[in-house]
Design a protein around this motif. Structure first.
Motif, PDB file in Angstrom:
ATOM      1  N   ASN A 101       2.997   4.202 -21.763  1.00  6.43           N
ATOM      2  CA  ASN A 101       4.012   3.194 -21.440  1.00  6.43           C
ATOM      3  C   ASN A 101       3.405   1.983 -20.743  1.00  6.43           C
ATOM      4  OD1 ASN A 101       5.976   4.890 -22.494  1.00  6.43           O
ATOM      5  ND2 ASN A 101       6.540   5.739 -20.508  1.00  6.43           N
ATOM      6  N   ASP A 194      17.769   5.031 -22.441  1.00  5.24           N
ATOM      7  CA  ASP A 194      16.650   5.381 -23.302  1.00  5.24           C
ATOM      8  C   ASP A 194      15.395   4.640 -22.854  1.00  5.24           C
ATOM      9  OD1 ASP A 194      15.193   4.529 -26.214  1.00  5.24           O
ATOM     10  OD2 ASP A 194      15.676   6.645 -25.901  1.00  5.24           O
ATOM     11  N   ALA A 195      14.247   5.324 -22.927  1.00  7.27           N
ATOM     12  CA  ALA A 195      12.995   4.718 -22.470  1.00  7.27           C
ATOM     13  C   ALA A 195      12.656   3.464 -23.267  1.00  7.27           C
ATOM     14  CB  ALA A 195      11.860   5.734 -22.573  1.00  7.27           C
ATOM     15  N   TRP A 196      12.910   3.492 -24.588  1.00  7.42           N
ATOM     16  CA  TRP A 196      12.581   2.336 -25.420  1.00  7.42           C
ATOM     17  C   TRP A 196      13.381   1.112 -24.999  1.00  7.42           C
ATOM     18  CZ3 TRP A 196      15.321  -0.916 -28.602  1.00  7.42           C
ATOM     19  CH2 TRP A 196      14.564  -1.722 -29.454  1.00  7.42           C
ATOM     20  N   ILE A 198      14.911   0.654 -22.144  1.00  8.46           N
ATOM     21  CA  ILE A 198      14.571   0.294 -20.767  1.00  8.46           C
ATOM     22  C   ILE A 198      13.372  -0.648 -20.749  1.00  8.46           C
ATOM     23  CG2 ILE A 198      13.592   1.198 -18.619  1.00  8.46           C
ATOM     24  CD1 ILE A 198      15.380   3.656 -18.979  1.00  8.46           C
ATOM     25  N   TYR A 199      12.368  -0.319 -21.523  1.00 11.89           N
ATOM     26  CA  TYR A 199      11.182  -1.177 -21.544  1.00 11.89           C
ATOM     27  C   TYR A 199      11.445  -2.496 -22.264  1.00 11.89           C
ATOM     28  CZ  TYR A 199       7.890   1.836 -19.215  1.00 11.89           C
ATOM     29  OH  TYR A 199       7.221   2.557 -18.253  1.00 11.89           O
ATOM     30  N   LEU A 274      11.060  -1.811 -12.641  1.00 12.97           N
ATOM     31  CA  LEU A 274      11.287  -0.566 -13.371  1.00 12.97           C
ATOM     32  C   LEU A 274      12.058   0.436 -12.516  1.00 12.97           C
ATOM     33  CD1 LEU A 274      10.796   1.168 -15.885  1.00 12.97           C
ATOM     34  CD2 LEU A 274       8.596   1.845 -14.904  1.00 12.97           C
ATOM     35  N   ALA A 278      15.481   1.827 -14.084  1.00  8.11           N
ATOM     36  CA  ALA A 278      15.487   3.199 -14.611  1.00  8.11           C
ATOM     37  C   ALA A 278      15.624   4.271 -13.549  1.00  8.11           C
ATOM     38  CB  ALA A 278      14.206   3.442 -15.417  1.00  8.11           C
ATOM     39  N   ASN A 282      14.488   9.519 -15.034  1.00  8.59           N
ATOM     40  CA  ASN A 282      14.053   9.483 -16.428  1.00  8.59           C
ATOM     41  C   ASN A 282      12.530   9.449 -16.473  1.00  8.59           C
ATOM     42  OD1 ASN A 282      13.671   9.125 -19.153  1.00  8.59           O
ATOM     43  ND2 ASN A 282      15.116   7.440 -19.354  1.00  8.59           N
ATOM     44  N   GLU A 284      10.555  10.001 -18.915  1.00 10.89           N
ATOM     45  CA  GLU A 284      10.002   9.391 -20.121  1.00 10.89           C
ATOM     46  C   GLU A 284       9.764   7.898 -19.944  1.00 10.89           C
ATOM     47  OE1 GLU A 284      12.575  10.227 -23.347  1.00 10.89           O
ATOM     48  OE2 GLU A 284      12.156  12.393 -23.371  1.00 10.89           O
ATOM     49  N   ALA A 285      10.418   7.286 -18.959  1.00  9.00           N
ATOM     50  CA  ALA A 285      10.276   5.847 -18.721  1.00  9.00           C
ATOM     51  C   ALA A 285       9.257   5.539 -17.620  1.00  9.00           C
ATOM     52  CB  ALA A 285      11.622   5.239 -18.352  1.00  9.00           C
ATOM     53  N   ASN A 287       5.909   4.545 -15.721  1.00  5.09           N
ATOM     54  CA  ASN A 287       4.577   3.995 -15.925  1.00  5.09           C
ATOM     55  C   ASN A 287       3.679   4.568 -14.825  1.00  5.09           C
ATOM     56  OD1 ASN A 287       5.387   2.613 -13.645  1.00  5.09           O
ATOM     57  ND2 ASN A 287       5.068   0.569 -14.487  1.00  5.09           N
TER      58      ASN A 287
END
Length: 334
Positions: A101, A194-196, A198-199, A274, A278, A282, A284-285, A287
């Motif tokens: 990430n 969702d991580a996608w 969020i980024y 971040l 987030a 989560n 998955e999100a 870094n």
């Protein structure tokens, strides 16, 4: 008659001055002149050492120790565990997803920030003095917003229930929304689950806050380029892109080198935005910055593991920065 004024007393010739002695370096307070600049640097070096080097050394030491709640409370001293913290970190899947990430985010955010900032900087250079000043003041408000406030602003904009983004997307005609996004109803769209996504929001947030600094820096560099070069290029029939590639970019290459290195460092270390967008639930999100803070401070606290992750992040930044600077020097030699 002999001119007595040319003779020294006693019948000899007048003495001529001997060779002048070499000038000795000036002294200030008993110090040689060559040492004065180094003496003046000592206060700054002490401040840097106290604020940067000492915490960095402590972080490296803690990364080789077991520092938990018991050690923090002072009931037991920190235990030296060698490379155990690094081994546990590398064996954890969360570390590798956090590393992915971090790298993907930086690969996308850094070029976008540089491209947008450069475009705005060139635009500011072509605007009139009053309009340029007005735009600079406007965009610098975004850069001056604290990172936590940046996250709050964009979290509110992308809120599932009360966000302006969902409201604006619902205003689009159904046929256009279906053609562009494959859906027409955006009510309750959970952008920050969702991580996608969020980024995606994080990239927008960081680019929005980062491009003003790039724009002002590029504008300052453009002010130092002689206008005669652009006039000559215009006479030769050079277009905007060719002029940028042949004149602007080569002359501003040192500026772009510094801005690129700073952008890489800033985007690799993004944390506050971040965290606000987030949270810590989560995984998955995550870094690397988020993962390091979570390991170090979330119950049960594991300061050693958090410090090990921070050391890995620091080493990655040093390698990336050194490789980029080396590549720039090679291009300058060619």
């Amino acid at each position: 008659m002999t001119n007595t004024s040319t003779l020294a007393r006693g019948g000899g010739r007048a003495s001529t001055p001997g060779p002048r002695r070499a000038n000795r370096p000036a002294r200030a307070g008993g110090l040689p002149a060559w040492s004065i600049p180094y003496v003046l640097l000592i206060p700054g070096l002490l401040v840097i050492g106290a604020l940067l080097l000492w915490p960095l050394i402590q972080m490296v030491i803690i990364s080789f120790q077991k520092v938990g709640l018991v050690q923090i409370s002072g009931k037991k001293p920190a235990t030296w565990v060698g490379l155990e913290n690094f081994t546990k970190v590398f064996e954890n899947d969360i570390f590798w997803s956090s590393l992915r990430n971090t790298v993907v985010f930086a690969v996308i955010a850094v070029p976008l920030t540089l491209i947008l900032g450069t475009a705005v900087g060139i635009l500011l250079h072509r605007l009139g003095k009053k309009m340029s000043l007005f735009v600079i003041i406007g965009i610098m408000f975004a850069w001056a917003v604290p990172p936590v406030a940046q996250g709050v602003i964009w979290r509110w904009l992308f809120d599932a229930e009360r966000g302006i983004i969902n409201w604006a997307l619902n205003l689009l005609p159904d046929w256009l929304s279906n053609a562009l996004f494959g859906r027409a109803d955006w009510t309750g769209q959970p952008w920050l689950n969702d991580a996608w996504s969020i980024y995606m929001v994080l990239i927008i947030c960081v680019v929005w806050a980062g491009f003003p600094f790039i724009a002002v820096s590029v504008l300052a560099g453009l002010k130092g380029i002689p206008a005669e070069l652009y006039e000559a290029a215009k006479v030769d029939g050079s277009g905007p892109w060719r002029t940028f590639r042949k004149i602007t970019f080569p002359l501003l290459k040192p500026v772009f080198a510094v801005l690129t290195v700073l952008s890489i460092i800033w985007d690799f270390k993004v944390f506050a935005q971040l965290y606000v967008l987030a949270g810590t639930t989560n995984r998955e999100a995550y870094n690397l910055s988020m993962y390091a803070v979570t390991e170090a401070f979330k119950a049960p606290p594991k300061m050693g593991s958090g410090a090990a992750i921070a050391v890995v992040l620091t080493v990655i930044l040093l390698i990336v920065t050194a490789a980029y600077i080396r590549q720039m020097f090679k291009q300058e030699e060619l």
